[in-house]
Design a protein around this motif. Structure first.
Motif, PDB file in Angstrom:
ATOM      1  N   ALA A  30       0.819  -1.207   0.000  1.00 38.27           N
ATOM      2  CA  ALA A  30       0.000   0.000   0.000  1.00 38.27           C
ATOM      3  C   ALA A  30       0.847   1.248   0.000  1.00 38.27           C
ATOM      4  CB  ALA A  30      -0.934   0.002   1.206  1.00 38.27           C
ATOM      5  N   ALA A  31       1.967   1.231   0.720  1.00 40.06           N
ATOM      6  CA  ALA A  31       2.791   2.427   0.817  1.00 40.06           C
ATOM      7  C   ALA A  31       3.450   2.761  -0.516  1.00 40.06           C
ATOM      8  CB  ALA A  31       3.840   2.250   1.911  1.00 40.06           C
ATOM      9  N   ASP A  32       3.617   1.765  -1.408  1.00 39.07           N
ATOM     10  CA  ASP A  32       4.283   2.025  -2.675  1.00 39.07           C
ATOM     11  C   ASP A  32       3.575   3.114  -3.461  1.00 39.07           C
ATOM     12  OD1 ASP A  32       5.068  -1.492  -3.282  1.00 39.07           O
ATOM     13  OD2 ASP A  32       5.974  -0.006  -1.959  1.00 39.07           O
ATOM     14  N   MET A  33       2.270   3.034  -3.549  1.00 43.28           N
ATOM     15  CA  MET A  33       1.497   4.006  -4.308  1.00 43.28           C
ATOM     16  C   MET A  33       1.466   5.371  -3.622  1.00 43.28           C
ATOM     17  SD  MET A  33      -2.560   3.826  -5.163  1.00 43.28           S
ATOM     18  CE  MET A  33      -3.434   5.295  -5.721  1.00 43.28           C
ATOM     19  N   LEU A  34       1.488   5.380  -2.297  1.00 37.44           N
ATOM     20  CA  LEU A  34       1.357   6.621  -1.543  1.00 37.44           C
ATOM     21  C   LEU A  34       2.694   7.237  -1.174  1.00 37.44           C
ATOM     22  CD1 LEU A  34      -1.463   5.492   0.937  1.00 37.44           C
ATOM     23  CD2 LEU A  34      -1.721   6.546  -1.315  1.00 37.44           C
ATOM     24  N   ALA A  35       3.776   6.489  -1.343  1.00 34.83           N
ATOM     25  CA  ALA A  35       5.095   6.971  -0.933  1.00 34.83           C
ATOM     26  C   ALA A  35       5.444   8.278  -1.639  1.00 34.83           C
ATOM     27  CB  ALA A  35       6.158   5.914  -1.236  1.00 34.83           C
ATOM     28  N   GLY A  36       5.904   9.241  -0.852  1.00 26.16           N
ATOM     29  CA  GLY A  36       6.308  10.520  -1.419  1.00 26.16           C
ATOM     30  C   GLY A  36       5.164  11.468  -1.703  1.00 26.16           C
ATOM     31  N   GLU A  37       3.928  11.010  -1.500  1.00 28.33           N
ATOM     32  CA  GLU A  37       2.761  11.848  -1.749  1.00 28.33           C
ATOM     33  C   GLU A  37       2.243  12.428  -0.436  1.00 28.33           C
ATOM     34  OE1 GLU A  37       2.035  12.510  -4.654  1.00 28.33           O
ATOM     35  OE2 GLU A  37       2.442  10.805  -5.974  1.00 28.33           O
ATOM     36  N   THR A  38       1.562  13.557  -0.541  1.00 28.89           N
ATOM     37  CA  THR A  38       0.982  14.194   0.633  1.00 28.89           C
ATOM     38  C   THR A  38      -0.436  13.685   0.833  1.00 28.89           C
ATOM     39  OG1 THR A  38       2.308  16.204   0.388  1.00 28.89           O
ATOM     40  CG2 THR A  38       0.287  16.383   1.687  1.00 28.89           C
ATOM     41  N   ALA A  97      -9.752  26.076   4.161  1.00 35.33           N
ATOM     42  CA  ALA A  97      -9.853  24.773   3.498  1.00 35.33           C
ATOM     43  C   ALA A  97      -8.890  24.712   2.311  1.00 35.33           C
ATOM     44  CB  ALA A  97     -11.289  24.530   3.037  1.00 35.33           C
ATOM     45  N   GLU A  98      -8.768  25.806   1.586  1.00 38.63           N
ATOM     46  CA  GLU A  98      -7.834  25.854   0.456  1.00 38.63           C
ATOM     47  C   GLU A  98      -6.403  25.655   0.932  1.00 38.63           C
ATOM     48  OE1 GLU A  98      -8.521  29.594  -1.439  1.00 38.63           O
ATOM     49  OE2 GLU A  98     -10.584  29.087  -2.046  1.00 38.63           O
ATOM     50  N   ARG A  99      -6.063  26.291   2.036  1.00 36.18           N
ATOM     51  CA  ARG A  99      -4.726  26.138   2.598  1.00 36.18           C
ATOM     52  C   ARG A  99      -4.449  24.700   3.024  1.00 36.18           C
ATOM     53  NH1 ARG A  99      -2.841  27.693   7.383  1.00 36.18           N
ATOM     54  NH2 ARG A  99      -4.911  28.269   8.121  1.00 36.18           N
ATOM     55  N   ALA A 100      -5.478  24.047   3.516  1.00 37.18           N
ATOM     56  CA  ALA A 100      -5.317  22.697   4.059  1.00 37.18           C
ATOM     57  C   ALA A 100      -4.923  21.674   3.000  1.00 37.18           C
ATOM     58  CB  ALA A 100      -6.612  22.264   4.744  1.00 37.18           C
ATOM     59  N   VAL A 101      -5.315  21.874   1.758  1.00 39.03           N
ATOM     60  CA  VAL A 101      -5.067  20.865   0.725  1.00 39.03           C
ATOM     61  C   VAL A 101      -4.004  21.286  -0.285  1.00 39.03           C
ATOM     62  CG1 VAL A 101      -7.373  19.883   0.939  1.00 39.03           C
ATOM     63  CG2 VAL A 101      -6.978  21.731  -0.705  1.00 39.03           C
ATOM     64  N   GLN A 102      -3.321  22.368  -0.036  1.00 45.27           N
ATOM     65  CA  GLN A 102      -2.270  22.783  -0.960  1.00 45.27           C
ATOM     66  C   GLN A 102      -1.197  21.699  -1.050  1.00 45.27           C
ATOM     67  OE1 GLN A 102      -0.732  26.607   0.202  1.00 45.27           O
ATOM     68  NE2 GLN A 102      -2.515  27.732  -0.546  1.00 45.27           N
ATOM     69  N   GLY A 103      -0.927  21.266  -2.275  1.00 48.95           N
ATOM     70  CA  GLY A 103       0.097  20.251  -2.484  1.00 48.95           C
ATOM     71  C   GLY A 103      -0.333  18.835  -2.179  1.00 48.95           C
ATOM     72  N   ALA A 104      -1.609  18.629  -1.830  1.00 53.32           N
ATOM     73  CA  ALA A 104      -2.083  17.296  -1.456  1.00 53.32           C
ATOM     74  C   ALA A 104      -2.419  16.462  -2.690  1.00 53.32           C
ATOM     75  CB  ALA A 104      -3.314  17.395  -0.562  1.00 53.32           C
ATOM     76  N   ALA A 105      -2.055  15.194  -2.636  1.00 54.15           N
ATOM     77  CA  ALA A 105      -2.460  14.237  -3.670  1.00 54.15           C
ATOM     78  C   ALA A 105      -3.709  13.486  -3.238  1.00 54.15           C
ATOM     79  CB  ALA A 105      -1.332  13.259  -3.972  1.00 54.15           C
ATOM     80  N   PHE A 106      -3.841  13.265  -1.931  1.00 55.72           N
ATOM     81  CA  PHE A 106      -4.946  12.478  -1.392  1.00 55.72           C
ATOM     82  C   PHE A 106      -5.517  13.161  -0.155  1.00 55.72           C
ATOM     83  CE2 PHE A 106      -1.844   9.548  -3.276  1.00 55.72           C
ATOM     84  CZ  PHE A 106      -2.633   8.921  -4.245  1.00 55.72           C
ATOM     85  N   VAL A 107      -6.821  13.012   0.034  1.00 60.74           N
ATOM     86  CA  VAL A 107      -7.487  13.556   1.221  1.00 60.74           C
ATOM     87  C   VAL A 107      -8.347  12.464   1.839  1.00 60.74           C
ATOM     88  CG1 VAL A 107      -9.200  15.196   2.099  1.00 60.74           C
ATOM     89  CG2 VAL A 107      -7.519  15.937   0.394  1.00 60.74           C
ATOM     90  N   ILE A 108      -8.227  12.292   3.150  1.00 61.25           N
ATOM     91  CA  ILE A 108      -9.145  11.457   3.920  1.00 61.25           C
ATOM     92  C   ILE A 108      -9.864  12.385   4.891  1.00 61.25           C
ATOM     93  CG2 ILE A 108      -9.401   9.523   5.518  1.00 61.25           C
ATOM     94  CD1 ILE A 108      -6.829   8.360   4.389  1.00 61.25           C
ATOM     95  N   CYS A 109     -11.158  12.552   4.708  1.00 61.34           N
ATOM     96  CA  CYS A 109     -11.929  13.495   5.515  1.00 61.34           C
ATOM     97  C   CYS A 109     -12.714  12.733   6.575  1.00 61.34           C
ATOM     98  CB  CYS A 109     -12.873  14.306   4.626  1.00 61.34           C
ATOM     99  SG  CYS A 109     -13.880  15.489   5.561  1.00 61.34           S
ATOM    100  N   VAL A 110     -12.361  12.971   7.842  1.00 57.97           N
ATOM    101  CA  VAL A 110     -13.045  12.306   8.954  1.00 57.97           C
ATOM    102  C   VAL A 110     -13.592  13.339   9.941  1.00 57.97           C
ATOM    103  CG1 VAL A 110     -11.843  10.098   8.795  1.00 57.97           C
ATOM    104  CG2 VAL A 110     -10.787  11.961  10.079  1.00 57.97           C
ATOM    105  N   VAL A 111     -13.925  14.522   9.425  1.00 59.44           N
ATOM    106  CA  VAL A 111     -14.511  15.540  10.295  1.00 59.44           C
ATOM    107  C   VAL A 111     -15.906  15.091  10.720  1.00 59.44           C
ATOM    108  CG1 VAL A 111     -13.197  17.386   9.188  1.00 59.44           C
ATOM    109  CG2 VAL A 111     -15.508  16.875   8.390  1.00 59.44           C
TER     110      VAL A 111
END
Length: 274
Positions: A30-38, A97-111
């Protein structure tokens, strides 16, 4: 001794067997795909967020997590707050919210809201906060957005929706906004959440929001976190909505095969009436 065909092939067979075992591991590959990503965990300081942070770190990743107050989050989470890139952000504000995802490849929202009325209620957190985050993620080019919802969200007559005075309707509107955003997404609707140890019982996935048949079911947050993170890499979870609970009769790890066969949301579920 002259080597036989079996002896020649044995190393290759062993390698294949080890590869199969690794791919069946809860975190194998699983980490292979996510490695190096935000990977941004929105609501990372919450009750479900703690377990998502643990799961990401167990996969060798450094999560980026939002919280309204980092100092309080560190006190509340203790060691779970370590090894995390924290960002103070109030997702009810579009700019934050815009600041929170700058540079993000993936988001998991658990709010998730904890109040019945006022600025911290479901309308402002589970809908408007999610809407702001989805819009920001779409603009930032986020590749996959995983949203934590709840069973019964699509039915205003569900027991939970009545108990929480319509809060799940706001969650469903957040779901619908994500479906219409154009982002690759997964929506996960768990049964009642507990802090029981993960990996003790099997996990069952289903679709159709049949909450009545699972009204008294629960799922450990640790098991939920594993599913949320796995949704980022399993093709079966893309554009899919599904429900989840612990189920003693399910073999450990069988949920990965279940996830691979999920139906995509085509067409998207009908919106809750205004």
């Amino acid at each position: 001794m002259k080597p036989t065909l079996f002896m020649v092939l044995l190393p290759a067979l062993a390698a294949l067997a080890l590869g199969a075992c690794a791919s069946d591991s809860p975190r194998g590959g699983a980490a292979d795909m996510l490695a190096g990503e935000t990977v941004v965990v929105a609501g990372g300081s919450g009750r479900a967020g703690r377990y998502v942070l643990r799961e990401l770190k167990a996969r060798g990743l450094t999560p980026h997590a939002t919280t309204r107050n980092e100092a309080q989050a560190r006190v509340r989470l203790g060691i779970d707050a370590e090894g995390v890139e924290w960002l103070e952000a109030d997702l009810r504000e579009p700019g934050q919210a815009e600041r929170a995802v700058q540079g993000a490849a993936f988001v998991i929202c658990v709010v998730g809201s904890r109040e019945m009325a006022g600025p911290n209620s479901a309308q402002f957190v589970d809908f408007e906060g999610v809407r702001n985050l989805v819009d920001a993620a779409a603009a930032a080019g986020v590749r996959h957005f995983v949203l934590l919802s709840a069973i019964g969200a699509s039915d205003r007559e569900s027991a939970a929706n009545k108990i929480f005075k319509g809060a799940l309707e706001w969650r469903f509107r957040g779901e619908q906004h994500l479906r219409a955003s154009g982002i690759a997404y997964t929506i996960v609707r768990p049964a009642g959440l507990t802090d029981a140890p993960g990996g003790v019982q099997g996990v069952k996935l289903w679709q159709g929001d049949d909450w009545r048949a699972h009204l008294r079911k629960t799922i450990a947050r640790a098991d939920l976190a594993q599913v949320l993170v796995e949704s980022l890499r399993n093709p079966g979870a893309r554009h899919a909505t599904f429900e989840i609970t612990n189920e003693a009769a399910e073999p450990p790890g069988s949920w990965r095969a279940q996830m691979a066969t999920l139906r995509a949301d085509v067409p998207a579920p009908a919106a809750t009436p205004q």
